[in-house]
Motif scaffolding. Structure first.
Motif, PDB file in Angstrom:
ATOM      1  N   ASP A 172      27.906 -12.527  46.513  1.00  0.00           N
ATOM      2  CA  ASP A 172      28.341 -11.992  47.849  1.00  0.00           C
ATOM      3  C   ASP A 172      28.955 -10.438  47.900  1.00  0.00           C
ATOM      4  O   ASP A 172      29.873 -10.392  47.242  1.00  0.00           O
ATOM      5  CB  ASP A 172      29.501 -12.750  48.509  1.00  0.00           C
ATOM      6  CG  ASP A 172      28.767 -14.215  48.875  1.00  0.00           C
ATOM      7  OD1 ASP A 172      27.511 -14.072  49.156  1.00  0.00           O
ATOM      8  OD2 ASP A 172      29.334 -15.201  49.215  1.00  0.00           O
ATOM      9  N   GLU A 228      14.275  -3.804  58.312  1.00  0.00           N
ATOM     10  CA  GLU A 228      14.549  -5.180  58.690  1.00  0.00           C
ATOM     11  C   GLU A 228      13.532  -6.038  58.686  1.00  0.00           C
ATOM     12  O   GLU A 228      13.864  -7.321  58.199  1.00  0.00           O
ATOM     13  CB  GLU A 228      15.478  -5.449  60.083  1.00  0.00           C
ATOM     14  CG  GLU A 228      16.187  -6.553  60.210  1.00  0.00           C
ATOM     15  CD  GLU A 228      17.372  -6.585  61.091  1.00  0.00           C
ATOM     16  OE1 GLU A 228      17.913  -5.214  61.212  1.00  0.00           O
ATOM     17  OE2 GLU A 228      18.100  -7.329  61.178  1.00  0.00           O
ATOM     18  N   THR A 288      12.093  -6.336  54.927  1.00  0.00           N
ATOM     19  CA  THR A 288      12.816  -7.010  54.046  1.00  0.00           C
ATOM     20  C   THR A 288      13.689  -8.213  54.292  1.00  0.00           C
ATOM     21  O   THR A 288      14.220  -9.108  53.791  1.00  0.00           O
ATOM     22  CB  THR A 288      13.884  -6.093  53.399  1.00  0.00           C
ATOM     23  OG1 THR A 288      14.982  -5.921  54.292  1.00  0.00           O
ATOM     24  CG2 THR A 288      13.375  -4.607  53.071  1.00  0.00           C
ATOM     25  N   GLY A 289      13.614  -8.628  55.860  1.00  0.00           N
ATOM     26  CA  GLY A 289      14.515  -9.602  56.384  1.00  0.00           C
ATOM     27  C   GLY A 289      15.953  -9.473  56.406  1.00  0.00           C
ATOM     28  O   GLY A 289      16.693 -10.348  56.765  1.00  0.00           O
ATOM     29  N   ALA A 290      16.413  -8.196  56.112  1.00  0.00           N
ATOM     30  CA  ALA A 290      17.798  -8.015  56.000  1.00  0.00           C
ATOM     31  C   ALA A 290      18.360  -6.581  56.402  1.00  0.00           C
ATOM     32  O   ALA A 290      17.280  -5.740  56.575  1.00  0.00           O
ATOM     33  CB  ALA A 290      18.289  -7.956  54.497  1.00  0.00           C
ATOM     34  N   GLY A 307      19.459  -8.253  47.861  1.00  0.00           N
ATOM     35  CA  GLY A 307      19.146  -9.677  47.867  1.00  0.00           C
ATOM     36  C   GLY A 307      18.315 -10.255  49.045  1.00  0.00           C
ATOM     37  O   GLY A 307      17.921 -11.073  49.229  1.00  0.00           O
ATOM     38  N   ASN A 308      17.782  -8.856  49.958  1.00  0.00           N
ATOM     39  CA  ASN A 308      17.291  -9.263  50.936  1.00  0.00           C
ATOM     40  C   ASN A 308      17.931 -10.290  51.968  1.00  0.00           C
ATOM     41  O   ASN A 308      17.198 -10.845  52.811  1.00  0.00           O
ATOM     42  CB  ASN A 308      15.701  -9.810  50.821  1.00  0.00           C
ATOM     43  CG  ASN A 308      14.912  -8.694  50.024  1.00  0.00           C
ATOM     44  OD1 ASN A 308      15.041  -7.480  50.293  1.00  0.00           O
ATOM     45  ND2 ASN A 308      14.118  -8.919  49.159  1.00  0.00           N
ATOM     46  N   ARG A 309      19.110 -10.421  51.901  1.00  0.00           N
ATOM     47  CA  ARG A 309      19.905 -11.024  52.874  1.00  0.00           C
ATOM     48  C   ARG A 309      21.091 -10.134  53.022  1.00  0.00           C
ATOM     49  O   ARG A 309      21.782  -9.496  51.994  1.00  0.00           O
ATOM     50  CB  ARG A 309      20.570 -12.303  52.191  1.00  0.00           C
ATOM     51  CG  ARG A 309      19.533 -13.474  52.668  1.00  0.00           C
ATOM     52  CD  ARG A 309      19.988 -14.832  52.007  1.00  0.00           C
ATOM     53  NE  ARG A 309      19.814 -14.831  50.572  1.00  0.00           N
ATOM     54  CZ  ARG A 309      20.841 -15.706  49.974  1.00  0.00           C
ATOM     55  NH1 ARG A 309      21.837 -16.487  50.646  1.00  0.00           N
ATOM     56  NH2 ARG A 309      20.947 -15.635  48.600  1.00  0.00           N
ATOM     57  N   LYS A 310      21.640 -10.292  54.304  1.00  0.00           N
ATOM     58  CA  LYS A 310      23.022  -9.640  54.636  1.00  0.00           C
ATOM     59  C   LYS A 310      24.079  -9.844  53.671  1.00  0.00           C
ATOM     60  O   LYS A 310      24.289 -11.176  53.419  1.00  0.00           O
ATOM     61  CB  LYS A 310      23.333 -10.058  56.070  1.00  0.00           C
ATOM     62  CG  LYS A 310      24.506  -8.990  56.529  1.00  0.00           C
ATOM     63  CD  LYS A 310      24.741  -9.140  58.036  1.00  0.00           C
ATOM     64  CE  LYS A 310      25.671  -8.228  58.608  1.00  0.00           C
ATOM     65  NZ  LYS A 310      26.941  -7.859  57.891  1.00  0.00           N
ATOM     66  N   ASP A 311      24.685  -8.772  53.215  1.00  0.00           N
ATOM     67  CA  ASP A 311      25.993  -9.215  52.229  1.00  0.00           C
ATOM     68  C   ASP A 311      25.537  -9.777  50.756  1.00  0.00           C
ATOM     69  O   ASP A 311      26.501 -10.377  50.434  1.00  0.00           O
ATOM     70  CB  ASP A 311      27.068  -9.926  52.991  1.00  0.00           C
ATOM     71  CG  ASP A 311      27.818  -8.821  54.051  1.00  0.00           C
ATOM     72  OD1 ASP A 311      27.394  -7.764  54.230  1.00  0.00           O
ATOM     73  OD2 ASP A 311      28.108  -9.552  55.155  1.00  0.00           O
ATOM     74  N   VAL A 312      24.256  -9.781  50.593  1.00  0.00           N
ATOM     75  CA  VAL A 312      24.085 -10.298  49.251  1.00  0.00           C
ATOM     76  C   VAL A 312      23.448  -9.513  48.165  1.00  0.00           C
ATOM     77  O   VAL A 312      22.266  -8.581  48.738  1.00  0.00           O
ATOM     78  CB  VAL A 312      23.217 -11.730  49.608  1.00  0.00           C
ATOM     79  CG1 VAL A 312      22.613 -12.200  48.225  1.00  0.00           C
ATOM     80  CG2 VAL A 312      23.833 -12.728  50.363  1.00  0.00           C
TER      81      VAL A 312
END
Ligand SMILES: [Zn+2]
Length: 569
Positions: A256, A323, A326-328, A359-364
């Motif tokens: 994280d 967004e 990358t999905g993020a 990580g292609n995820r928020k905050d990862v």
């Protein structure tokens, strides 16, 4: 010119919104005034300098066989559509409409208009080569106008265009123009350097920029002891490896990284060097999304990227595109699991192991990611913006850099415009061929500012004689006294009678204020007429650049000044 009748609004204090020496001094010396962002008035002294620079440019262009013309500022969109630049030029192109909704551009440059002239008028190889030029107001809708007239939205430029039957003839003119530009900048007393340049929105194959050395310059030039010199957009070089990943591949894991988006934030949060991070940058290349991997401490050279991708326009992708791809949200893009998007990597990433990626995820973020194991091994290309400390592509030595103001750029366009706009001529063999073209830009208003950047001291501007608004600054102390006033009046007339351009400070101001103004506006030679000197039969001189003082006999002062002027710096 009598100062009492002139508009020379000098200021004692530095203006608050001026970041560079030239901007500050041009405002303080009353040369320019801002109308609105990036748009300036040239007041009388400023305009005289512009006219003198123009005269030098005109002489040197005429000497190479250039013919002066005048094209309109306003050009119809149709011409820009023919060349394709209406689409690719971007927001810097100042677009406007007439009352009928017809599109126009306010020209930043005139390749389309001049190519239209050539295709209408040229029939045969016998009419080639020729070169047309103009000195004219140009427009560029800058995102961030700054530094006064250095980066303005409306500016004065000389632009020349040459037409040829083949590359050999173009090469001749290109070399002559290179030499003519050097003479122009020599005559303007500038310290400059011609360097290899990227061709950008103008296009073509070969280009040089003329850079005036200045710490506040906006351009970075990469240089090497072997003689190599290029703008950082253009420069080739090798990024030295950072090391630090000599262990075997470790297991990848997610961590994280709340609110850590930038390389600096991620590096600080994870306690790793930026060189251990691989950035994933998403670009929009002619409408398609492309992911670029580059080492965390390096920047992507968008000009190189455009070449590698074969794209006309490459810009950072908009946040919604990032967004979607990358999905993020912005700041967490990474190569692991990234699909459906073309990916290229800079050479700096080759061989890096156990790296940190988004990580292609928020905050990862992911640590210990490895190409080939955790994500497909990308294609490696040279995409990094070269900087000081990198290795020269020619000789391998360490590269250095300096900052400069770009005052001119010359291009071998080849047939870029003539092919798209069908500007052809009949060659000796009776075959229609596209005209081979060159183009040559020189920033006249920008050169004026560059001269101030290189010719000033803490008291103000110290104009080189070749471009000074006036050759002589005649100054009378206490003009209310008939003695000095009459002596100065008659010297003023005598100098003018010899064809010498004189600014005569006849104002009823304190001597201190007048000396300060003389230093600020910076004419090459100051001649002071005062009561004490008159009584001794002399006038005083001071050379602005060197501070060297002298005295001249009052009776033959005009003659003596005329003899001094050609020797002044
Ligand atoms: Zn080298």
């Amino acid at each position: 010119m009598r100062w009492s009748q002139a508009l020379i609004p000098t200021h004692k204090e530095d203006p608050s919104d001026a970041e560079t020496v030239s901007h500050r001094l041009m405002l303080r010396a009353g040369l320019i005034r801002k109308v609105t962002s990036g748009v300036y008035n040239y007041l009388p002294l400023g305009w005289r300098v512009v006219r003198r620079v123009e005269a030098i440019v005109r002489e040197e262009m005429d000497a190479t066989g250039g013919q002066e013309i005048l094209m309109p500022v306003l050009s119809p969109a149709e011409l820009w559509m023919e060349s394709g630049r209406w689409r690719v030029y971007g927001k810097e192109l100042w677009r406007t409409q007439d009352r009928n909704g017809r599109n126009f551009a306010l020209g930043p440059t005139h390749e389309e208009v001049v190519t239209d002239i050539a295709r209408n008028e040229v029939r045969s190889y016998r009419e080639l080569p020729f070169c047309l030029y103009q000195i004219q107001t140009k427009f560029r809708d800058e995102t961030r106008p700054r530094f006064g007239v250095v980066r303005a939205r409306e500016f004065i430029m000389k632009d020349a265009y040459s037409f040829h039957r083949d590359e050999t003839s173009l090469e001749d003119t290109y070399r002559q123009m290179h030499a003519a530009y050097s003479r122009v900048f020599d005559r303007c007393a500038l310290t400059y350097r011609p360097v290899e340049a990227a061709t950008g929105a103008i296009g073509g194959s070969v280009s040089h920029e003329f850079m005036v050395l200045s710490d506040t310059g906006e351009s970075e030039v990469i240089v090497c002891g072997c003689g190599y010199a290029a703008t950082n957009e253009r420069a080739e070089g090798t990024v030295p490896p950072a090391g630090g990943d000599d262990q075997g591949e470790q297991a990848m894991r997610a961590v994280d990284t709340p609110d850590s988006r930038t390389i600096e934030e991620v590096a600080a949060f994870l306690g790793v060097a930026p060189t251990r991070i691989v950035k994933t940058m998403v670009y929009d290349a002619d409408g398609r999304a492309v992911a670029v991997l580059i080492r965390g401490d390096r920047d992507v050279n968008e000009a190189k990227l455009a070449l590698v991708l074969g794209a006309d326009v490459v810009v950072p992708a908009a946040p919604d595109v990032i967004e979607r791809v990358t999905g993020a949200p912005v700041g967490f893009a990474g190569p692991v699991g990234l699909s459906g998007v073309e990916t290229v990597a800079d050479e700096s990433v080759r061989g890096m192991r156990n790296v940190v990626v988004g990580g292609n995820r928020k905050d990862v973020h992911l640590v210990n990611a490895n190409a080939g194991r955790d994500f497909p091994a990308p294609q490696f290309r040279d995409l990094a913006l070269v900087r000081k400390g990198d290795r020269c592509a020619r000789c391998g030595a360490e590269l250095d850099s300096f900052r400069g103001i770009e005052v001119g750029q010359i291009f071998k366009l080849g047939t870029k415009y003539s092919s798209s706009m069908k500007a052809t001529f009949l060659d000796e063999d009776g075959v229609a061929k596209p005209l081979v073209m060159g183009c040559y830009g020189l920033g006249v208003s920008r050169t004026t500012a560059a001269i101030v950047e290189q010719h000033h001291d803490r008291d103000g501007i110290a104009w080189p004689s070749s471009v000074a608004p006036y050759a002589v600054h005649l100054l009378v102390i206490n003009p209310r006294d008939a003695g000095p006033r009459e002596a100065a009046d008659s010297l003023y007339e005598a100098l003018r009678g010899r064809g010498i351009e004189v600014l005569y400070d006849d104002r009823d101001e304190s001597p201190g204020a007048k000396f300060k103004d003389a230093d600020l506006v910076g004419m090459p030679l100051r001649v002071t007429v005062g009561d004490r000197g008159i009584k001794r039969g002399v006038v005083e001189t001071r050379i602005r650049k060197t501070g060297e003082k002298g005295e001249l006999p009052r009776d033959s002062a005009a003659e003596a000044v005329a003899a001094m002027l050609p020797k002044l710096p």
